[in-house]
Write an enzyme that holds these catalytic residues in place. Structure first.
Site, short mmCIF file in Angstrom:
data_model
loop_
_atom_site.label_atom_id
_atom_site.label_comp_id
_atom_site.label_asym_id
_atom_site.label_seq_id
_atom_site.Cartn_x
_atom_site.Cartn_y
_atom_site.Cartn_z
N TRP A 170 -2.81 1.38 -2.46
CA TRP A 170 -3.05 1.42 -1.02
C TRP A 170 -2.19 2.47 -0.33
O TRP A 170 -2.65 3.16 0.59
CB TRP A 170 -2.85 0.04 -0.40
CG TRP A 170 -4.10 -0.78 -0.57
CD1 TRP A 170 -4.37 -1.69 -1.55
CD2 TRP A 170 -5.27 -0.69 0.24
NE1 TRP A 170 -5.63 -2.18 -1.39
CE2 TRP A 170 -6.22 -1.59 -0.31
CE3 TRP A 170 -5.63 0.05 1.36
CZ2 TRP A 170 -7.49 -1.76 0.24
CZ3 TRP A 170 -6.89 -0.13 1.92
CH2 TRP A 170 -7.80 -1.01 1.36
N TRP A 195 0.20 5.45 -15.05
CA TRP A 195 0.18 5.15 -13.61
C TRP A 195 0.66 3.73 -13.34
O TRP A 195 1.34 3.46 -12.35
CB TRP A 195 -1.23 5.35 -13.04
CG TRP A 195 -1.48 6.75 -12.58
CD1 TRP A 195 -2.15 7.73 -13.24
CD2 TRP A 195 -1.06 7.33 -11.34
NE1 TRP A 195 -2.17 8.88 -12.50
CE2 TRP A 195 -1.51 8.66 -11.32
CE3 TRP A 195 -0.34 6.85 -10.24
CZ2 TRP A 195 -1.27 9.52 -10.25
CZ3 TRP A 195 -0.10 7.69 -9.17
CH2 TRP A 195 -0.56 9.02 -9.18
N TRP A 244 -1.99 3.12 14.28
CA TRP A 244 -3.14 2.34 13.81
C TRP A 244 -3.87 1.71 14.99
O TRP A 244 -3.29 1.52 16.06
CB TRP A 244 -2.68 1.23 12.86
CG TRP A 244 -1.92 1.70 11.65
CD1 TRP A 244 -0.58 1.56 11.43
CD2 TRP A 244 -2.44 2.38 10.52
NE1 TRP A 244 -0.24 2.12 10.21
CE2 TRP A 244 -1.37 2.63 9.63
CE3 TRP A 244 -3.72 2.82 10.15
CZ2 TRP A 244 -1.52 3.27 8.41
CZ3 TRP A 244 -3.89 3.47 8.94
CH2 TRP A 244 -2.80 3.69 8.08
N ASN A 276 -12.57 1.39 -10.03
CA ASN A 276 -11.44 2.12 -9.44
C ASN A 276 -11.87 3.22 -8.49
O ASN A 276 -11.26 3.42 -7.44
CB ASN A 276 -10.56 2.72 -10.55
CG ASN A 276 -9.30 3.35 -9.99
OD1 ASN A 276 -8.49 2.68 -9.36
ND2 ASN A 276 -9.15 4.65 -10.18
N TRP A 307 -3.05 -0.12 6.25
CA TRP A 307 -3.27 -0.29 4.82
C TRP A 307 -2.82 -1.67 4.34
O TRP A 307 -3.37 -2.21 3.37
CB TRP A 307 -2.55 0.80 4.03
CG TRP A 307 -1.03 0.78 4.16
CD1 TRP A 307 -0.28 1.45 5.06
CD2 TRP A 307 -0.12 0.05 3.33
NE1 TRP A 307 1.06 1.18 4.87
CE2 TRP A 307 1.19 0.33 3.81
CE3 TRP A 307 -0.26 -0.80 2.24
CZ2 TRP A 307 2.34 -0.23 3.22
CZ3 TRP A 307 0.88 -1.37 1.66
CH2 TRP A 307 2.16 -1.06 2.16
N GLU A 340 -3.47 6.66 -17.58
CA GLU A 340 -3.70 5.60 -16.59
C GLU A 340 -2.75 4.43 -16.82
O GLU A 340 -2.32 3.77 -15.87
CB GLU A 340 -5.16 5.13 -16.66
CG GLU A 340 -6.17 6.21 -16.27
CD GLU A 340 -5.94 6.75 -14.88
OE1 GLU A 340 -5.72 5.94 -13.95
OE2 GLU A 340 -5.98 7.97 -14.70
#
Length: 481
Positions: free
Chosen positions: A386, A282, A310, A345, A363, A279
């Protein structure tokens, strides 16, 4: 200009608010001259990503903590407000310093600003040095076999783990020399970082925003080998995550220290430790992507998604922001965010999915809301998260993967404890129906009336999912033309 062996050196603090594992501070100490620690509040210099409300709260307390750490070695944190380049020049003049050291940042607008400052000061004859304090690896040093940036996490992280990880920098604080005549400084309260309306009252019960607290939490996690991390990290009803993200963002602890802590306890290879460190990977990957694709904070990495159909709706967006979507796991997350400046998360993925898929809201709107309300609002991580949820980034979840907020709640909050904590209207609702109360009978709801005491879903799950898939088909049709 004074001799460099005795002249003062400015150490410009930004997102490295610690005195340990701080290469800029140690390099300044090694010069031998007095140290002038400085923080400059320059919101315009942050570009369009100036401090959000929640990050201002954390920044205030982190700066107070940093000032206290420095004071232990008779160093005073000098606080200024204004245009960074001008303030640094003024401080160089005020202190007769001949050098400025800082630790690098990687946001696109900040890179442009820092580059300009370095060029200007160097041309004026000052020594300017920057260092890496916030990442394991510089983004420009990690490339795939074709010499290009990675866009998929797994091969990226496998490559990174083959590289040497530099150990934390040992800072010899006892050798730090303070400046005999201190320059003018603002008081921390003059920066007006704390809100005037006390919406932050819940933050104080949830957080201790100090470097010591970060190191204590990391120490416990590493000593246990993050034993419960794999099984509990997806459970918002448990304390199964590290909650180190705001400390990492503000540099109250660094990723090298994280790896060193796990190395100390021989827990880098155990299941929990390995997963937790991935993580951290990430986080590295997110900065790697932002550096190589600087347009991504505002535009999709995959350019076809810039034409996605959208359907912006301010009323639906507001319901999502306030935690009034009618989906308990979503509303619990959004209310936790507002109350504590943080969201679990797993729940971040659920609330993002419903916004961009069920509601078809761009987003970027979700990213902006998170930016203002998260204490750990980090541009790289926020952008990557996102874009992952929207299916438009690197290594992203496919757009046609639509989370079911009912099943997600039942799986990851099986007893409804998380919902009951943050959605008090539903505390008396029976567990078996708490994640879809609109389907419950009156007795199961214990007098809670859907539509009066708690909203009905703002969009039916099946309808929202189908609409998302139809929008994706429209995008594919546009691409085929």
């Amino acid at each position: 200009m004074p001799d460099s062996s005795t002249a003062p050196c400015l150490v410009w603090f930004r997102q490295d608010l610690r005195i340990h594992d701080n290469p800029a501070l140690q390099a300044a100490i090694e010069r031998g001259g007095p140290i002038v620690p400085v923080f400059i509040c320059d919101e315009k210099g942050e570009g369009q990503w100036s401090f959000g409300g929640a990050t201002k709260w954390w920044l205030y307390h982190a700066l107070k903590d940093l000032a206290d750490q420095l004071a232990d070695y008779d160093l005073r944190l000098i606080i200024r407000r204004g245009q960074t380049g001008a303030e640094l020049k003024q401080l160089l003049q005020d202190t007769r310093a001949d050098a400025v050291y800082w630790n690098r940042r990687y946001e696109p607008d900040v890179i442009k600003r820092d580059t300009q400052i370095k060029e200007t000061l160097t041309a004026d004859g000052f020594e300017v040095e920057s260092f890496n304090a916030s990442l394991l690896f510089e983004p420009w040093k990690i490339k795939n076999q074709s010499g290009k940036p990675f866009q998929v996490f797994t091969p990226y992280w496998k490559h990174c783990l083959k590289q040497d990880i530099v150990p934390p920098v040992s800072v010899d604080h006892r050798q730090a020399r303070p400046l005999s005549e201190q320059p003018a400084s603002l008081e921390l309260d003059e920066l007006e970082l704390l809100p005037t309306i006390k919406w932050d009252s819940g933050f104080y019960d949830f957080w201790t925003p100090t470097s010591t607290a970060a190191r204590q939490r990391l120490g416990k996690l590493a000593a246990s080998g993050a034993s419960g991390y794999v099984s509990d990290r997806d459970r918002p009803d448990m304390d199964g995550t590290s909650r180190l993200s705001p400390y990492l963002h503000f540099g109250q602890i660094g990723p090298r220290e994280v790896f060193a802590a796990f190395d100390k306890h021989d827990s880098t290879g155990v299941k929990g430790g390995k997963k937790f460190l991935s993580e951290v990977g990430w986080r590295e990957f997110s900065h790697h992507l932002m550096f190589h694709f600087p347009h991504t904070p505002t535009d999709a990495l995959r350019p076809e998604f810039n034409h996605f159909p959208w359907e912006m709706d301010e009323q639906l967006l507001r319901a999502w922001q306030k935690g009034e979507t009618g989906y308990p796991i979503v509303d619990a997350g959004m209310r936790q965010l507002w109350a504590t400046g943080w969201m679990h998360n797993r729940v971040r993925m659920i609330v993002a999915s419903i916004l961009v898929k069920h509601l078809l809201i761009p987003w970027q709107e979700g990213a902006r809301w998170f930016w203002d309300t998260l204490v750990d609002a980090d541009l790289a991580n926020n952008t990557q998260g996102w874009q992952w949820s929207a299916g438009c980034g690197a290594d992203a979840a496919p757009y046609f993967r639509v989370f079911n907020p009912i099943l997600q709640g039942q799986k990851f909050d099986p007893n409804g404890d998380y919902v009951r904590e943050w959605v008090p209207e539903l505390r008396l609702v029976e567990t078996k129906v708490i994640h879809e109360p609109w389907e419950a009978g009156f007795d199961q709801l214990n007098r809670v009336v859907i539509g009066r005491d708690y909203p009905a879903p703002i969009v039916d799950h099946k309808r929202g999912r189908n609409r998302a898939l139809q929008a994706y088909e429209k995008l594919k049709a546009l691409r085929s033309k």
